[in-house]
Scaffold this motif. Structure first.
Motif, mmCIF file in Angstrom:
data_model
loop_
_atom_site.group_PDB
_atom_site.id
_atom_site.type_symbol
_atom_site.label_atom_id
_atom_site.label_comp_id
_atom_site.label_asym_id
_atom_site.label_seq_id
_atom_site.Cartn_x
_atom_site.Cartn_y
_atom_site.Cartn_z
ATOM 1 N N PRO A 1 27.818 27.912 60.887
ATOM 2 C CA PRO A 1 28.161 28.399 62.218
ATOM 3 C C PRO A 1 27.750 27.389 63.284
ATOM 4 O O PRO A 1 26.734 26.725 63.165
ATOM 5 N N TRP B 1 14.386 23.582 66.618
ATOM 6 C CA TRP B 1 13.297 23.161 65.747
ATOM 7 C C TRP B 1 13.562 21.755 65.227
ATOM 8 O O TRP B 1 14.674 21.238 65.286
ATOM 9 N N VAL C 1 7.359 21.014 59.956
ATOM 10 C CA VAL C 1 8.443 21.755 60.607
ATOM 11 C C VAL C 1 7.894 22.522 61.807
ATOM 12 O O VAL C 1 6.948 23.294 61.666
ATOM 13 N N PRO D 1 24.639 14.880 56.076
ATOM 14 C CA PRO D 1 23.659 14.859 57.174
ATOM 15 C C PRO D 1 23.218 13.444 57.549
ATOM 16 O O PRO D 1 22.787 13.205 58.668
ATOM 17 N N ARG E 1 24.090 32.642 59.599
ATOM 18 C CA ARG E 1 23.822 31.395 58.885
ATOM 19 C C ARG E 1 24.220 31.585 57.422
ATOM 20 O O ARG E 1 23.743 32.502 56.770
ATOM 21 N N TRP F 1 18.761 17.583 52.465
ATOM 22 C CA TRP F 1 18.281 16.612 53.446
ATOM 23 C C TRP F 1 16.954 17.087 54.035
ATOM 24 O O TRP F 1 16.573 18.247 53.919
ATOM 25 N N LEU G 1 10.788 19.340 54.430
ATOM 26 C CA LEU G 1 11.971 20.197 54.297
ATOM 27 C C LEU G 1 11.697 21.585 54.846
ATOM 28 O O LEU G 1 10.583 22.095 54.712
ATOM 29 N N SER G 2 12.731 22.210 55.372
ATOM 30 C CA SER G 2 12.614 23.599 55.817
ATOM 31 C C SER G 2 13.592 24.479 55.054
ATOM 32 O O SER G 2 14.753 24.103 54.858
ATOM 33 N N TYR H 1 14.847 26.887 56.313
ATOM 34 C CA TYR H 1 15.822 27.310 57.333
ATOM 35 C C TYR H 1 17.199 26.719 57.036
ATOM 36 O O TYR H 1 18.221 27.338 57.316
ATOM 37 N N ASN H 2 17.218 25.520 56.463
ATOM 38 C CA ASN H 2 18.488 24.859 56.138
ATOM 39 C C ASN H 2 19.270 25.574 55.051
ATOM 40 O O ASN H 2 20.476 25.364 54.913
#
Lengths: 209, 209
Positions: free
Chosen positions: A26, A52, A70, A122, B25, B52, B109-110, B112-113
């Motif tokens: 999105p 973030w 992070v 990316p 997401r 990534w 790394l998160s 969240y990705n």
């Protein structure tokens, strides 16, 4: 006025359509992507639209290694960012401890998080990335800036208001010294901290308000 | 066998549903999220599912500052990762130049990705994050590992095959020394490099194959 109204309507419709998913990701941006050669404006847009990134400090605990972490951040109210990243940190976490020992730091963001990179990898240079290099320190002795930063953080990250009081979170600021921006092929774009901080954001503002 | 078939069917249906968008997401993971207290398995899952992150090195060019840079990576074929991050770097970019001068590095790394954090703030401890601290160096003198890393990178990032030959991209490897993992409240989870590298991934593998 009619023409202006039509243009505004068209622009809003266009970006409304852009909010649809691209390759399943999105689009999260609220302001249009600036032209890539408007380097300073582009850099400020990328920072302002992001919520973030990874904040890197020097880890005394791990032999001086560069330690990325992070972190949520804000540089201002939505579409009113000033380009300076503010954070809400606790010394229970290594990043704040590191910064109190050695202020050298950088903060890294990827446009990939905004969903506007499409199907590109990316690391492809057409998917923009920025690293702000500078000094990370606790914000002290400036009530106006403290108020600005607090509002900026709590508006973008409402959950921060409820983070445990006992953890003693404090506002930290990254003073901008150097900018590393890639937003197209051909290597990093030359851009000074002064150009970045004084970028003309009026074109973007006129579309988003 | 019928019961086993039913369970497999249920698991696939469950994770098929999970693939739907959460808060807009998309879920990008191909293997189920391990239980958070299976720390080493969880860490390996997070790395294996990610494509990534931010690779931090020491910048000689900018006064020894920790310099984070957005990088695509791979630790193996999908769901067959070994936990060691491999990169495809060129000395036209500062990160490779920094590593050749000073191997100290970290990779962050998160979760969240992956789209599996739901509506939580990216910095909320329930949204997992990992930093691998170690030494970053060019992979040399090991044809088997070179072949593994090359296949790992080019499978996860097909575009890498077409990156300009003239840029002289080389495979770099981050030797894992320390792990910083947060995947719930209560601070970083204690986990050694050995535990991480030898994590039991069989439970995840049995679901995804």
């Amino acid at each position: 006025m009619k023409l202006k109204g039509f243009i505004h309507c068209f622009v809003f419709a266009f970006f409304g359509l852009l909010q649809q998913s691209v390759q399943g990701r999105p689009l999260l941006m609220s302001a249009p992507r600036p032209w890539r050669d408007d380097t300073a404006t582009f850099a400020r847009w990328l920072v302002s639209q992001s919520s973030w990134g990874v904040l890197s400090t020097i880890s005394g605990e791990w032999g001086g290694a560069p330690f990325g972490n992070v972190m949520s951040f804000s540089d201002g109210l939505p579409d009113e960012g000033r380009g300076i990243p503010y954070f809400y940190l606790t010394t229970l976490d290594p990043t704040a401890r590191n910064a109190l020992e050695d202020q050298r730091a950088s903060f890294t963001l990827s446009e990939y998080n905004l969903g506007s990179c499409g199907k590109e990898d990316p690391e492809d240079p057409s998917c923009a990335k920025i690293t702000i290099v500078g000094k990370l320190h606790q914000l002290e002795g400036n009530p106006d800036e403290d108020e600005f930063a607090r509002t900026a953080l709590f508006t973008k990250h409402p959950a921060m208001k409820w983070w445990p009081k006992g953890h003693d979170f404090q506002i930290f600021k990254l003073d901008v010294e150097n900018i590393f921006l890639i937003n197209w092929y051909g290597g990093a774009k030359p851009i000074t901290a002064e150009q970045y901080l004084n970028a003309d954001m009026s074109e973007i503002a006129s579309v988003t308000r």
